[in-house]
Enzyme design. Structure first.
Site, PDB file in Angstrom:
ATOM      1  N   ASP A  97      20.444  -5.346  35.267  1.00 23.06           N
ATOM      2  CA  ASP A  97      19.959  -5.632  36.607  1.00 23.06           C
ATOM      3  C   ASP A  97      19.320  -7.021  36.581  1.00 23.06           C
ATOM      4  O   ASP A  97      19.026  -7.555  35.499  1.00 23.06           O
ATOM      5  CB  ASP A  97      18.947  -4.561  37.004  1.00 23.06           C
ATOM      6  CG  ASP A  97      18.195  -4.911  38.265  1.00 23.06           C
ATOM      7  OD1 ASP A  97      18.840  -5.170  39.289  1.00 23.06           O
ATOM      8  OD2 ASP A  97      16.950  -4.949  38.215  1.00 23.06           O
ATOM      9  N   ASP A 117      16.668  -8.628  39.437  1.00 26.80           N
ATOM     10  CA  ASP A 117      15.277  -8.638  39.887  1.00 26.80           C
ATOM     11  C   ASP A 117      14.485  -7.500  39.241  1.00 26.80           C
ATOM     12  O   ASP A 117      14.874  -6.332  39.328  1.00 26.80           O
ATOM     13  CB  ASP A 117      15.215  -8.486  41.412  1.00 26.80           C
ATOM     14  CG  ASP A 117      15.849  -9.662  42.131  1.00 26.80           C
ATOM     15  OD1 ASP A 117      15.521 -10.805  41.789  1.00 26.80           O
ATOM     16  OD2 ASP A 117      16.675  -9.424  43.030  1.00 26.80           O
TER      17      ASP A 117
END
Length: 232
Positions: A12, A14
């Site tokens: 991922d 953020d």
């Protein structure tokens, strides 16, 4: 080793690779205020980071009972606000400690790297360029072409593009959306404790493990895949 399976580690963005919460919360408050809505604030905004933008704004706006047209307008205002913020000289969206070193170690092992994010491709490209990570990933999956997490579409595309099988792939993320997405794709799901959902939430979502520091990742994967780290 010639007979070793391809290993794919998908991250991922953020809350996992970069600390962007304050920028996201600032732009979210700006977008809501621009349309006469109460600002959601940092704590509420943290809960939706990881979803694609329209899904995130719809979730934050749900108590306000706004129309789809307003959600679309707030979404556009957020995009404009973030684009403007990114142009300012003091814009700060730093990598978390240990990211660069761990990516280098996984590269050394010839494991393939990818990203699956609720960001748009324009935003992801900006993050990678700013942190000099261009070219480090063999697959980049964004919300532009996929349903929002936790739908497994992004990870299925990443597996296909990298040529890896799900049992030899892992998603590393900071939210329940990442963990649920990984489990739905049949991949190993590793949570990180420095992001936007707490350890209890990540564990309850089905994380195979949760790491507290980025440099724990290689040894955790060694144990999961039963790899001799000295030979890797």
């Amino acid at each position: 080793m010639a007979n070793d399976p391809l290993r794919l580690v998908v991250f991922d963005c953020d809350g996992t690779l970069v600390d962007s919460q304050h920028a996201i919360a600032h732009c979210m408050d700006h977008a809501f205020a621009q349309h006469g809505l109460d600002c959601p604030g940092l704590e509420n905004t943290r809960t939706i980071i990881g979803l694609s933008l329209p899904e995130a704004i719809a979730k934050l706006a749900a108590p306000r009972r706004v129309t789809d047209e307003v959600i679309d307008a707030v979404t556009a205002a957020y995009k404009d606000a973030f684009f403007t913020l990114r142009q300012t000289p003091d814009f700060h969206e730093p990598l978390f400690p240990g990211v660069r070193e761990v990516l280098t170690e996984l590269d050394r092992r010839q494991w393939l790297l990818g990203v699956a994010t609720g960001k748009a491709r324009r935003g992801l490209d900006a993050v990678l360029a700013r942190n000099e990570l261009d070219g480090r990933f063999v697959t980049l999956q964004t919300c532009d072409n996929h349903p929002s997490k936790p739908h497994p579409s992004m990870l299925m595309a990443a597996l296909d593009e990298a040529g890896a099988d799900a049992p030899n792939a892992v998603i590393v993320g900071d939210t329940s959306y990442d963990i649920e997405m990984g489990r739905a794709a049949g991949m190993i799901a590793i949570g990180v404790a420095w992001g936007y959902h707490d350890i209890e939430t990540l564990t309850a979502s089905g994380a195979h493990a949760v790491i507290r520091h980025f440099d724990e990742l290689p040894s955790v994967l060694d144990r999961i895949w039963e790899i001799d780290c000295d030979a890797a």
